[in-house]
Design an enzyme around this catalytic site. Sequence first.
Site, PDB file in Angstrom:
ATOM      1  N   ARG A 164       3.418   0.225  -5.194  1.00  0.00           N
ATOM      2  CA  ARG A 164       3.326  -0.396  -3.873  1.00  0.00           C
ATOM      3  C   ARG A 164       2.041  -1.214  -3.693  1.00  0.00           C
ATOM      4  O   ARG A 164       1.885  -1.929  -2.706  1.00  0.00           O
ATOM      5  CB  ARG A 164       3.363   0.684  -2.786  1.00  0.00           C
ATOM      6  N   ASN A 219      -0.992   2.054   5.918  1.00  0.00           N
ATOM      7  CA  ASN A 219      -0.199   1.021   5.238  1.00  0.00           C
ATOM      8  C   ASN A 219       0.345   0.099   6.321  1.00  0.00           C
ATOM      9  O   ASN A 219       1.069   0.556   7.198  1.00  0.00           O
ATOM     10  CB  ASN A 219       0.948   1.695   4.466  1.00  0.00           C
ATOM     11  N   GLY A 220      -0.039  -1.176   6.277  1.00  0.00           N
ATOM     12  CA  GLY A 220       0.447  -2.115   7.296  1.00  0.00           C
ATOM     13  C   GLY A 220      -0.659  -3.055   7.708  1.00  0.00           C
ATOM     14  O   GLY A 220      -1.682  -3.180   7.025  1.00  0.00           O
ATOM     15  N   CYS A 244       0.846  -1.187   0.000  1.00  0.00           N
ATOM     16  CA  CYS A 244       0.000   0.000   0.000  1.00  0.00           C
ATOM     17  C   CYS A 244       0.885   1.242   0.000  1.00  0.00           C
ATOM     18  O   CYS A 244       1.980   1.238   0.545  1.00  0.00           O
ATOM     19  CB  CYS A 244      -0.931   0.104   1.209  1.00  0.00           C
ATOM     20  N   GLU A 253       6.175 -14.052 -13.192  1.00  0.00           N
ATOM     21  CA  GLU A 253       5.508 -12.950 -12.494  1.00  0.00           C
ATOM     22  C   GLU A 253       4.875 -11.926 -13.435  1.00  0.00           C
ATOM     23  O   GLU A 253       3.893 -11.301 -13.068  1.00  0.00           O
ATOM     24  CB  GLU A 253       6.446 -12.266 -11.492  1.00  0.00           C
ATOM     25  N   LYS A 307       5.411  -3.905  -5.152  1.00  0.00           N
ATOM     26  CA  LYS A 307       6.861  -3.717  -5.206  1.00  0.00           C
ATOM     27  C   LYS A 307       7.506  -3.881  -3.842  1.00  0.00           C
ATOM     28  O   LYS A 307       8.614  -4.378  -3.721  1.00  0.00           O
ATOM     29  CB  LYS A 307       7.127  -2.319  -5.764  1.00  0.00           C
ATOM     30  N   HIS A 357      16.651 -35.675 -12.799  1.00  0.00           N
ATOM     31  CA  HIS A 357      16.069 -36.228 -11.571  1.00  0.00           C
ATOM     32  C   HIS A 357      14.591 -35.873 -11.446  1.00  0.00           C
ATOM     33  O   HIS A 357      14.033 -35.907 -10.356  1.00  0.00           O
ATOM     34  CB  HIS A 357      16.846 -35.714 -10.349  1.00  0.00           C
ATOM     35  N   TRP A 398      -2.936  -2.634  -1.576  1.00  0.00           N
ATOM     36  CA  TRP A 398      -2.655  -4.040  -1.869  1.00  0.00           C
ATOM     37  C   TRP A 398      -3.347  -4.801  -0.753  1.00  0.00           C
ATOM     38  O   TRP A 398      -2.924  -4.766   0.396  1.00  0.00           O
ATOM     39  CB  TRP A 398      -1.152  -4.295  -1.861  1.00  0.00           C
ATOM     40  N   LYS A 458      11.107 -14.038 -13.500  1.00  0.00           N
ATOM     41  CA  LYS A 458      10.694 -12.888 -14.315  1.00  0.00           C
ATOM     42  C   LYS A 458       9.545 -13.282 -15.222  1.00  0.00           C
ATOM     43  O   LYS A 458       8.582 -12.545 -15.369  1.00  0.00           O
ATOM     44  CB  LYS A 458      11.840 -12.382 -15.196  1.00  0.00           C
ATOM     45  N   GLU A 462      16.192 -16.797 -11.691  1.00  0.00           N
ATOM     46  CA  GLU A 462      15.732 -15.417 -11.864  1.00  0.00           C
ATOM     47  C   GLU A 462      14.970 -15.272 -13.191  1.00  0.00           C
ATOM     48  O   GLU A 462      13.943 -14.594 -13.256  1.00  0.00           O
ATOM     49  CB  GLU A 462      16.943 -14.464 -11.795  1.00  0.00           C
TER      50      GLU A 462
HETATM   51  C1  F6R Z   1      10.727 -10.002  -8.334  1.00  0.00           C
HETATM   52  C2  F6R Z   1      10.740  -9.070  -7.229  1.00  0.00           C
HETATM   53  C3  F6R Z   1      10.585  -9.610  -5.861  1.00  0.00           C
HETATM   54  C4  F6R Z   1      11.531  -8.882  -4.900  1.00  0.00           C
HETATM   55  C5  F6R Z   1      11.263  -9.331  -3.462  1.00  0.00           C
HETATM   56  C6  F6R Z   1      12.238  -8.702  -2.479  1.00  0.00           C
HETATM   57  O1  F6R Z   1      10.905  -9.356  -9.547  1.00  0.00           O
HETATM   58  O2  F6R Z   1      10.857  -7.901  -7.412  1.00  0.00           O
HETATM   59  O3  F6R Z   1      10.796 -10.982  -5.823  1.00  0.00           O
HETATM   60  O4  F6R Z   1      12.840  -9.160  -5.269  1.00  0.00           O
HETATM   61  O5  F6R Z   1       9.960  -8.986  -3.102  1.00  0.00           O
HETATM   62  O6  F6R Z   1      12.150  -7.323  -2.497  1.00  0.00           O
HETATM   63  P1  F6R Z   1      13.295  -6.412  -1.928  1.00  0.00           P
HETATM   64  O7  F6R Z   1      14.508  -6.625  -2.756  1.00  0.00           O
HETATM   65  O8  F6R Z   1      12.764  -5.028  -2.019  1.00  0.00           O
HETATM   66  O9  F6R Z   1      13.536  -6.846  -0.512  1.00  0.00           O
END
Ligand code: F6R
Length: 615
Positions: A27, A101-102, A2, A495, A610, A511, A75, A492, A488
């Site tokens: 956010r 937010n929280g 949020c 998501e 994010k 395996h 969120w 990507k 990774e």
């Molecule tokens: C994936 C992504 C998330 C963040 C994760 C940790 O693209 O962005 O997996 O990497 O939520 O976030 P931070 O790095 O802000 O602790």
Amino acid sequence: MCGIVGYIGQRDAYPIIVKGLQRLEYRGYDSAGLVLYDGNDICLTKTKGKVEDLKNKAEAASCNTGQLGLGHTRWATHGIPNDINSHPHYSNSGDLVIIHNGIIENYESIKKALIKRGYTFESDTDTEVLVNLIEEVKNTEEVKLGQAVQIALNQVVGAYAIAVFDRNKPNEIVVAKLGSPLAIGIGDNEYFVASDASPFIEFTNNAVYLEDEEMAIIRPGKEIKLRKIKDDAIAYPNIQELQLNIEEIEKGGYDHFMLKEIYEQPRAILDTYRGRLLADQGLIRMAGIDQNLEKFLNANRIIIVACGTSWHAGLVAEYIFEDLARIPVEVEYASEFRYRNPVITENDVLIAISQSGETADTLAAIKMAKEKGAFVFGVCNVVGSSIARETHAGAYTHAGPEIGVASTKAFTTQITILTLIALKLAKEKGAFSDSKFHEYLTELEAIPEKVETALQSNVLIEQIAEVYKNSSNCLYLGRGYNFPVALEGALKLKEISYIHAEGYPAAEMKHGPIALIDDQMPVVVIATKKGHYEKVVSNIQEIKSRHGKIIAVVFEGDEMVSELADHIIEVPETSEPLSPLLTTIPLQLLSYHIALMRGCNVDQPRNLAKSVTVE
Ligand code: F6R
């Protein structure tokens, strides 16, 4: 998660709140709301959907006047995303209005007690409970809003960044923070409040970041006063001058933030090592490491904690630290680590990696490690973030704001910082010669230019994306340093395109996952010429024999894999430990194009946010 934003001063609050919400939408973006107050009338609009939907609704209702405003982008945690659960929330009397937010963890018991006292609730949120608790305290204790907020917050368990005002006090906003970020922008006779500084950067460079358990009463024309929520002690505001500039938080001609951020990587990596990597002097200079060198050199082991993409950067670091500096490393998901009673000693060094610096699980893991006596070092992107403040020392990545929800430049800059640390420690430990050290420095210095070259495959990658855009599954394989890159790459793709994808160490394929391979299965293989090359080639042959489709990421000039693969994407050659900085680039572009072709919202994928400030 949020985002919250607020304004109080002489200007029209509406455009500040709306623009601020748009900047904070990373956010959370399942619903949004705003409230405006001109001293006479309060106007509150909220809706399920994006800030754009909110803007349309507010303008249709002419809800756009007032010099006090609060806004929220959500969120969902408690209660599904709908109009009613969106913030702001009124108290029962209609006098108090809050954004939050929280999470208030003990909201159920408080709600029951309030219901017994005659309160009613429209929404399913914990936030509506909090605003009514504040109202109850204010009425029963006969105190002002600030005191009521303080008393109420001492009764709640959880995390919050809140802004609340009282209809009877049009000249005042009360804010408080625990666990979720809250910045106050200080203007001339005006104040801004936000989850980060982006909503007010064009108005002021002066900001105060509240510490946990601090609150402030904000009144235009009056100095800001901070208090500790627990004991009412006065806290002194540390006014910081912000470095952020407006161009950094705009799309700058790109269609999406994610694409902009992918293309920013040459500059971001350079900014990360600027002033730290001094190849001509054969030096790496990093204040946070220099001042704590003994701690690192005498460490029993390094424990790396992080989540998501940052965890993948931690896995790359494990290879680098162990391979180059010969220091044992464990990489842990912060969410598991914090709850499994790990053995931590005073001789452990914990490195916490986080782009946002706000991830709740990572923050909790740091606090636990500190309590057990470990030295804690942070690798963060967001300056002044909670993790940056909570760690004993650290290094910023200087990637600039990352707004696309899928992490790109944060990943490569985190690897850059961790590589610098590993190289420095390796040198200090005498793990390699001056000439080898110099070779690595020069190679690392050349990475931004090589990333630039890797980006030139964009058109080819777009063509490959066209072929596989309708796939239901995708496998990513890599070995050694490029195993985390495979993880990774898969993250990507899933998501942002919602295609199911798995990353695997290439040798593990036989395996289990090999059972999935048929002519419908694209397999992305990172097959750089250094490091287990022949073995990866054998894995490619195993996939080919089962009619899987191979998209291979190779070093320039590769012949062996080129003969086997269906598609070849070349990146410039570099030393093996640095190869993730290049091999990850095509995987980011591949996900981007596939997601775009599938009509997905690249910057704001469904269900994500994010900054993950809830556990
Ligand atoms: C994936 C992504 C998330 C963040 C994760 C940790 O693209 O962005 O997996 O990497 O939520 O976030 P931070 O790095 O802000 O602790």
